[in-house]
Design a protein around this motif. Structure first.
Motif, PDB file in Angstrom:
ATOM      1  N   SER A 241      37.803  34.222  40.929  1.00  0.00           N
ATOM      2  CA  SER A 241      38.274  33.406  42.051  1.00  0.00           C
ATOM      3  C   SER A 241      39.775  33.152  41.975  1.00  0.00           C
ATOM      4  O   SER A 241      40.235  32.007  42.018  1.00  0.00           O
ATOM      5  N   ASN A 242      40.537  34.235  41.844  1.00  0.00           N
ATOM      6  CA  ASN A 242      41.993  34.145  41.833  1.00  0.00           C
ATOM      7  C   ASN A 242      42.523  35.036  42.945  1.00  0.00           C
ATOM      8  O   ASN A 242      42.697  36.234  42.766  1.00  0.00           O
ATOM      9  N   TYR A 243      42.769  34.447  44.109  1.00  0.00           N
ATOM     10  CA  TYR A 243      43.137  35.232  45.283  1.00  0.00           C
ATOM     11  C   TYR A 243      44.608  35.634  45.268  1.00  0.00           C
ATOM     12  O   TYR A 243      45.004  36.524  46.004  1.00  0.00           O
ATOM     13  N   LYS A 244      45.377  35.016  44.415  1.00  0.00           N
ATOM     14  CA  LYS A 244      46.782  35.397  44.303  1.00  0.00           C
ATOM     15  C   LYS A 244      46.909  36.835  43.807  1.00  0.00           C
ATOM     16  O   LYS A 244      47.667  37.628  44.338  1.00  0.00           O
ATOM     17  N   ASN A 245      46.142  37.175  42.792  1.00  0.00           N
ATOM     18  CA  ASN A 245      46.206  38.531  42.250  1.00  0.00           C
ATOM     19  C   ASN A 245      45.555  39.548  43.176  1.00  0.00           C
ATOM     20  O   ASN A 245      45.953  40.705  43.226  1.00  0.00           O
TER      21      ASN A 245
END
Length: 721
Positions: free
Chosen positions: A714-718
């Protein structure tokens, strides 16, 4: 005389105001937000995103005008109405999404309400025609999950509360006198557990427990006067306010303790006013910023000056807001802001501290081109920025004025607009072009042009270096020359390369280390060359395919020395650290954490960390732990692709990197990475082709042995860089 004094005072005040306003405008122009956009072409079911939430598992839910989307950073799962399926949502026009305390997702639509059990994916629908689960009206305005866990639903005819035990809704505050109107658009709960109800005829503050309407806000209602009765949205602000957005008359701020109202509206004459009067969403983010979504752009509220900075779509800029009509704003767990618009989603990091200069075709005061080659800051603090084909920009960072130098300039006409590099010594600026070297003397206000007629070995100047003895080393497409700035004498030293059998004489980088050695990087296949003027020796370091301790590539792009005397070399295939005691190299590649193997520029910050610009962002190398951290467009950088000869560190410790979409300036200590630690989520399981949400404690037969597991982080930045 008194009249003249008054006129003079008024004139001076107006002048001061004008100057202050002008400076503010320039500053905002260079503090851009880089948006990452997602549209229907990326899998979104439809472009208009009216509502956004992140659930407790990390999924992003997006409500569009044609379906409900669940996004995991890789792909969308789309829920739509299907009359042939019993387990489908009630309608495709999604107006609101909320998650209750049991983990259920509630989707409000233009024709009923749907509840999705996230554990089983079972869908339950509620409508006004359903006798058992009846709502007061089919057209949903808003859903609110209260602090006590109640599910409230506002509709076009009444307010409803959910009875979980009976799995049904019943209507509250249903008398005409209970609310300003039964046409409910939005709901909010304040810190005192009072519910604020936005209707088409004003705002009501109600106490549900005691079934009491505490106060109403309406136009012309004295102390409780709001800009307009038809209110589209209300949002609670932890600073003690309710923000109310109107359909036609702007934004209202209500103090929940004093009930004092302040109004904000668009003024066409003031670009710092609210950009649009149709306000559709308001968000106070975790960093304290207040964002306002309007029909004419996204606004950030400045609480000190009580005005707004506006972000809008620019058709020529792919990193601008995807569309000006903003419907929804949401912050995810990592601090990213998601903006739902008429034409898709825009994401950004609100906490970036990176300056970004880029070309604006409608602003003559912007830089002339986005492809940056050559950066230098002179003694007066003026920033000289070269471009690939549009000459040089001289930026005064104090007032953000930009002066352009090119072949047709009146003051300093340069020999060519294709710039490769820029350096300076005292008040002389040296500009490398594809057609000679230009020397700008700021004291004499003159420009001298050096070419092959003056002794330079080739007119295509590819690299410059100002050494400790105030010589300018001139790398060209065919050799090296050295300019003595005291005598203006030019010496061609290309024979040094020729005599040592270095056939590749296309010079990409020149560097002087702390010991006085000169290092030359050849660009095509010549490798790294060390010139020791004290020992009068030449060494050539080249890649050897069978030797992993040799330099990783013969295409040298950048060289830098850290504070411990270690030499780092950026190449077309990775980063290298030289061990001079045995002339071996330690390689750092993508598999080691480097963002990309093409290393354009290298800088060492004041903390002795190494920064490497590449084709896929910037990598920061901690020279103590030898571990990498990657930064890219979502962190505020101009793009993921950077350029060669476009990196610089000034005396105050700021780092400068240029790429294909402009110039970035930042202080390394100001680049704050979120401490958010993402979780690994099991998306679904497939056993012999059958889909399971969860296989915990499940038993399978011996031949049910083909298992596929889908997971996401759940890391949408990457995911969106």
């Amino acid at each position: 005389m008194k009249t003249m004094n008054k006129k003079y005072i008024i004139y001076m005040l107006l002048l001061i105001i004008l100057l202050i306003t002008t400076n503010i405008v320039y500053v905002s122009a260079y503090n851009n937000i880089n948006f990452k956009n997602i549209t229907s072409e990326d899998g979104l079911s439809q472009g208009t995103v009216e509502t956004i939430i992140q659930d407790d598992q990390g999924y992003i839910w997006l409500g569009t005008n044609d379906g409900l989307c669940r996004y995991n950073g890789y792909e969308f799962k789309i829920y739509k109405h299907d009359e042939e399926l019993e387990n489908s949502i009630t309608n495709n026009y999604i107006v609101d999404i909320k998650q209750d305390n049991s983990g259920n997702i509630w989707g409000g639509t233009a024709n009923g309400l749907s509840k999705i059990d996230t554990k089983t994916d079972l869908i339950t629908n509620y409508n006004m025609n359903d006798e058992e689960k009846s709502l007061s009206h089919y057209n949903i305005g808003d859903i609110l999950i209260t602090k006590s866990g109640d599910v409230l639903v506002g509709t076009s005819d009444g307010l409803n509360i959910y009875n979980e035990k009976k799995d049904e809704f019943y209507r509250i505050f249903n008398k005409d006198s209970d609310l300003s109107s039964q046409f409910i658009r939005s709901l909010a709960e304040d810190e005192n557990q009072n519910i604020w109800v936005a209707t088409n005829n004003g705002i009501d503050k109600i106490d549900i427990k005691n079934n009491k309407n505490m106060i109403s806000f309406k136009t012309g209602h004295g102390k409780f006067d709001i800009s307009e009765n038809d209110i589209y949205v209300v949002r609670y602000d932890p600073k003690g306010y309710i923000w109310a957005g109107a359909l036609k008359e702007g934004l209202n701020r209500i103090d929940i303790n004093t009930n004092e109202v302040k109004q904000y509206k668009n003024d066409d004459r003031d670009e710092k006013s609210l950009p649009g009067n149709y306000v559709k969403d308001i968000l106070r983010d975790s960093s304290g910023n207040l964002w306002v979504g309007t029909d004419n752009g996204l606004a950030k509220y400045n609480e000190q000056t009580e005005n707004f900075a506006t972000y809008k779509n620019k058709i020529y800029d792919k990193t601008s807001l995807v569309n000006d009509e903003v419907f929804s704003i949401q912050e995810d767990e990592s601090g990213l802001i998601w903006v739902g618009t008429y034409a898709g989603i825009s994401m950004f990091d609100p906490n970036t501290n990176i300056e970004h200069y880029k070309k604006d075709p409608f602003d003559e005061n912007s830089i002339s081109d986005n492809s940056i080659h050559g950066i230098y800051e002179d003694k007066d603090g003026l920033l000289w920025v070269g471009t690939n084909s549009k000459g040089v920009n001289v930026i005064n960072r104090k007032n953000y004025n930009v002066k352009h130098l090119n072949k047709t300039s009146k003051d300093y006409p340069i020999s060519d607009d294709n710039i490769n590099d820029i350096v300076g010594i005292d008040n002389k600026i040296f500009i490398a072009t594809k057609n000679g070297l230009n020397e700008v003397d700021k004291d004499l206000k003159t420009i001298n042009i050096y070419n092959t007629e003056d002794g330079i070995c080739n007119n295509n100047i590819t690299a410059l270096f100002a050494d400790s003895k105030k010589n300018v080393w001139i790398g060209t497409a065919n050799g090296i020359s050295v300019l003595n700035t005291n005598t203006n004498e030019i010496i061609d030293i290309t024979d040094i390369l020729t005599n040592h059998n270095i056939e590749d004489q296309y010079i990409k980088v020149i560097y002087e280390d702390s010991k006085g050695n000169y290092w030359v990087g050849c660009f095509i296949d010549g490798g790294l060359v060390k010139i020791d003027p004290n020992k009068r020796t030449i060494e050539n370091y080249r890649n050897k395919k069978e030797d992993k301790t040799s330099i990783s590539s013969n295409n040298i792009r950048s060289i830098v020395e850290d504070k411990n005397g270690n030499l780092y070399i950026g190449t077309s295939y990775g980063l290298n650290k030289l061990n001079e005691s045995n002339n071996t190299f330690e390689r750092y590649l993508e598999k080691d954490g480097l963002s990309n193997n093409t290393v354009y520029g290298l800088l060492v910050d004041d903390n002795n960390n190494l920064w490497a610009s590449t084709n896929l962002g910037i990598s920061k190398l901690d020279t103590n732990t030898m571990t990498f951290e990657t930064f890219n467009i979502i962190d505020g950088f101009q793009g993921n692709e950077f350029n060669g000869r476009a990196y610089y560190k000034n005396k105050s410790g700021e780092l400068f990197f240029g790429g294909i979409n402009g110039l970035n300036i930042f202080r390394p200590n100001d680049i704050n990475r979120s401490r958010y630690v993402p979780t690994v989520i099991f998306d679904e399981f497939k056993v012999n082709g059958k889909v399971y949400k969860d296989i915990n404690n499940q038993e399978f037969k011996y031949n049910e042995n083909t298992i596929n597991i889908s997971v996401f982080i759940s890391n949408y930045k990457n995911r969106l860089c």
